[in-house]
Design an enzyme around this catalytic site. Structure first.
Site, mmCIF file in Angstrom:
data_model
loop_
_atom_site.group_PDB
_atom_site.id
_atom_site.type_symbol
_atom_site.label_atom_id
_atom_site.label_comp_id
_atom_site.label_asym_id
_atom_site.label_seq_id
_atom_site.Cartn_x
_atom_site.Cartn_y
_atom_site.Cartn_z
ATOM 1 N N TYR A 1 -1.567 -0.311 10.476
ATOM 2 C CA TYR A 1 -1.854 -0.705 9.083
ATOM 3 C C TYR A 1 -0.674 -0.358 8.182
ATOM 4 C CZ TYR A 1 -3.741 -1.020 4.406
ATOM 5 O OH TYR A 1 -3.898 -1.352 3.092
ATOM 6 N N SER B 1 0.858 -1.196 0.000
ATOM 7 C CA SER B 1 0.000 0.000 0.000
ATOM 8 C C SER B 1 0.885 1.233 0.000
ATOM 9 C CB SER B 1 -0.871 0.012 1.259
ATOM 10 O OG SER B 1 -1.516 1.263 1.402
HETATM 11 P P1 NDP Z 1 -11.637 -5.927 0.378
HETATM 12 O O1 NDP Z 1 -12.078 -5.737 1.787
HETATM 13 O O2 NDP Z 1 -12.618 -5.720 -0.713
HETATM 14 O O3 NDP Z 1 -10.973 -7.380 0.206
HETATM 15 C C1 NDP Z 1 -10.152 -7.924 1.187
HETATM 16 C C2 NDP Z 1 -10.026 -9.411 0.967
HETATM 17 O O4 NDP Z 1 -9.143 -9.946 1.975
HETATM 18 C C3 NDP Z 1 -11.346 -10.148 1.077
HETATM 19 O O5 NDP Z 1 -11.452 -11.063 0.028
HETATM 20 C C4 NDP Z 1 -11.243 -10.879 2.405
HETATM 21 O O6 NDP Z 1 -11.910 -12.122 2.311
HETATM 22 C C5 NDP Z 1 -9.731 -11.114 2.494
HETATM 23 N N1 NDP Z 1 -9.305 -11.356 3.868
HETATM 24 C C6 NDP Z 1 -9.315 -10.502 4.917
HETATM 25 N N2 NDP Z 1 -8.879 -11.126 6.023
HETATM 26 C C7 NDP Z 1 -8.599 -12.414 5.666
HETATM 27 C C8 NDP Z 1 -8.132 -13.555 6.348
HETATM 28 N N3 NDP Z 1 -7.853 -13.520 7.668
HETATM 29 N N4 NDP Z 1 -7.947 -14.702 5.660
HETATM 30 C C9 NDP Z 1 -8.214 -14.754 4.349
HETATM 31 N N5 NDP Z 1 -8.667 -13.703 3.641
HETATM 32 C C10 NDP Z 1 -8.863 -12.558 4.294
HETATM 33 O O7 NDP Z 1 -10.402 -4.938 0.200
HETATM 34 P P2 NDP Z 1 -9.348 -4.730 -1.001
HETATM 35 O O8 NDP Z 1 -9.660 -5.560 -2.166
HETATM 36 O O9 NDP Z 1 -9.226 -3.277 -1.181
HETATM 37 O O10 NDP Z 1 -8.036 -5.245 -0.271
HETATM 38 C C11 NDP Z 1 -7.143 -6.180 -0.820
HETATM 39 C C12 NDP Z 1 -5.734 -5.819 -0.384
HETATM 40 O O11 NDP Z 1 -5.394 -4.542 -0.912
HETATM 41 C C13 NDP Z 1 -5.532 -5.709 1.121
HETATM 42 O O12 NDP Z 1 -4.284 -6.297 1.440
HETATM 43 C C14 NDP Z 1 -5.501 -4.203 1.370
HETATM 44 O O13 NDP Z 1 -4.735 -3.867 2.504
HETATM 45 C C15 NDP Z 1 -4.830 -3.734 0.104
HETATM 46 N N6 NDP Z 1 -5.022 -2.341 -0.267
HETATM 47 C C16 NDP Z 1 -6.271 -1.792 -0.439
HETATM 48 C C17 NDP Z 1 -6.396 -0.479 -0.848
HETATM 49 C C18 NDP Z 1 -7.711 0.182 -1.008
HETATM 50 O O14 NDP Z 1 -7.758 1.438 -0.963
HETATM 51 N N7 NDP Z 1 -8.790 -0.540 -1.248
HETATM 52 C C19 NDP Z 1 -5.209 0.330 -1.147
HETATM 53 C C20 NDP Z 1 -3.967 -0.337 -0.920
HETATM 54 C C21 NDP Z 1 -3.877 -1.623 -0.525
HETATM 55 P P3 NDP Z 1 -12.793 -12.806 3.465
HETATM 56 O O15 NDP Z 1 -13.368 -11.703 4.308
HETATM 57 O O16 NDP Z 1 -13.818 -13.594 2.716
HETATM 58 O O17 NDP Z 1 -11.826 -13.675 4.191
HETATM 59 C C1 8X3 Z 2 -4.944 1.836 1.791
HETATM 60 C C2 8X3 Z 2 -4.737 2.933 0.831
HETATM 61 O O1 8X3 Z 2 -5.010 5.433 0.510
HETATM 62 O O2 8X3 Z 2 -6.261 4.382 2.344
HETATM 63 O O3 8X3 Z 2 -3.972 0.869 1.665
HETATM 64 O O4 8X3 Z 2 -3.870 4.608 2.497
HETATM 65 S S1 8X3 Z 2 -4.987 4.423 1.569
#
Ligand code: NDP
Ligand code: 8X3
Length: 255
Positions: free
Chosen positions: A155, A142
């Site tokens: 985070y 991120s």
């Molecule tokens: P979502 O919440 O839409 O997706 C997150 C996914 O992670 C879900 O499929 C969830 O599945 C899974 N997950 C969470 N905890 C667990 C666990 N303990 N075991 C297995 N799976 C898990 O968010 P995003 O798609 O945005 O996030 C995906 C990644 O991108 C994350 O690592 C997030 O930190 C990162 N990210 C997101 C950004 C954003 O602004 N959206 C920016 C930068 C990075 P389930 O609950 O079914 O287990």
């Molecule tokens: C999360 C992206 O922009 O909320 O990983 O920091 S931001």
């Protein structure tokens, strides 16, 4: 059905980036190993995609190292030779200042974003090394792992771990052909903020309203681009923000 020679293993495939990646890789004919905790969502993804490519779903909490190890050991032969691992499962919790956060929320982020990512990587490294050239680990970091901001506390620190772990892995994997990338998105509209605010749909809508965040598809396409580079190329880190996101000046405490 398209003949699938390559296999992608996606953690966190039940929503957001992971779900979009499942579609993008399926469209290109890759076989899919899709994991996450919400089985019903995995089943409906399989229902949607299995006419296109082979799909194997695993109800998996990445924090459970034994479950991760067993799931990898139990991969059906058709899916066992993983080409690309996308360590995407992750979450942010508690956007409040550090001093107001429950310790449990910090622990959940560390257990998922750090320990979970390490669990899956450790379980799949032998497979990737065996396959060698052309394989990849794409770790979802991120911008919060690079740049500080209020409320990011643990985070952002977990995502800094993801960045450094990715670089350090590259050192040890030199000569194996396995590539490693830290893909670090900025603000993207997924279920991320709903999770971060523990279900506050209004807060999530407000964050994304009136701007143009990245989409899940934007990041899925970056994943696919990284995974399909020529075998001799390794992108170490990609940091991608929407045009409408940037930094602000340093904050100053004044009398
Ligand atoms: P979502 O919440 O839409 O997706 C997150 C996914 O992670 C879900 O499929 C969830 O599945 C899974 N997950 C969470 N905890 C667990 C666990 N303990 N075991 C297995 N799976 C898990 O968010 P995003 O798609 O945005 O996030 C995906 C990644 O991108 C994350 O690592 C997030 O930190 C990162 N990210 C997101 C950004 C954003 O602004 N959206 C920016 C930068 C990075 P389930 O609950 O079914 O287990
Ligand atoms: C999360 C992206 O922009 O909320 O990983 O920091 S931001």
């Amino acid at each position: 059905m398209t003949e699938a020679k390559k296999v992608v293993f996606i953690t966190g495939a039940t929503s957001g980036f992971g779900e979009a990646a499942a579609q993008v890789f399926a469209d290109a004919g890759w076989a899919l190993v899709l994991s996450g905790r919400r089985l019903a969502r995995l089943e409906s993804l399989k229902e949607r995609l299995h006419g296109q490519v082979p799909v194997h779903i695993i109800e998996l909490d990445v924090r459970d190292k034994d479950a991760v190890k067993n799931a990898v050991a139990a991969l059906p032969a058709e899916f066992a030779s993983i080409t690309t691992l996308i360590n995407n499962a992750g979450l942010a919790l508690a956007p409040q200042p550090a001093q107001k956060v429950d310790l449990e929320d910090w622990q959940t982020m560390i257990d998922t974003n750090v320990t979970g990512l390490v669990n899956v990587t450790h379980a799949l490294l032998p497979t990737l090394i065996k396959k060698g050239a052309g394989t990849s680990i794409i770790n979802i970091g991120s911008i919060a792992g690079q740049w500080p901001y209020p409320g990011s506390h643990v985070y952002g620190a977990t995502k800094a771990f993801v960045k450094q772990f990715s670089y350090n892995l590259r050192c040890d994997l030199l000569g194996t052909g396995v590539r490693v990338t830290d893909l670090a998105p900025g603000i993207a509209e997924t279920e991320f903020t709903l999770v971060r605010t523990k279900g506050d749909q209004a807060a999530s809508d407000t964050l994304y309203r009136g701007t143009t965040p990245l989409s899940a598809l934007d990041i899925a396409q970056q994943m696919f681009y990284i995974a399909t580079l020529p075998d001799h190329m390794n992108i170490n880190r990609v940091e991608v923000m929407p045009v409408r996101q940037a930094w602000q000046p340093f904050a100053i405490d004044r009398d």
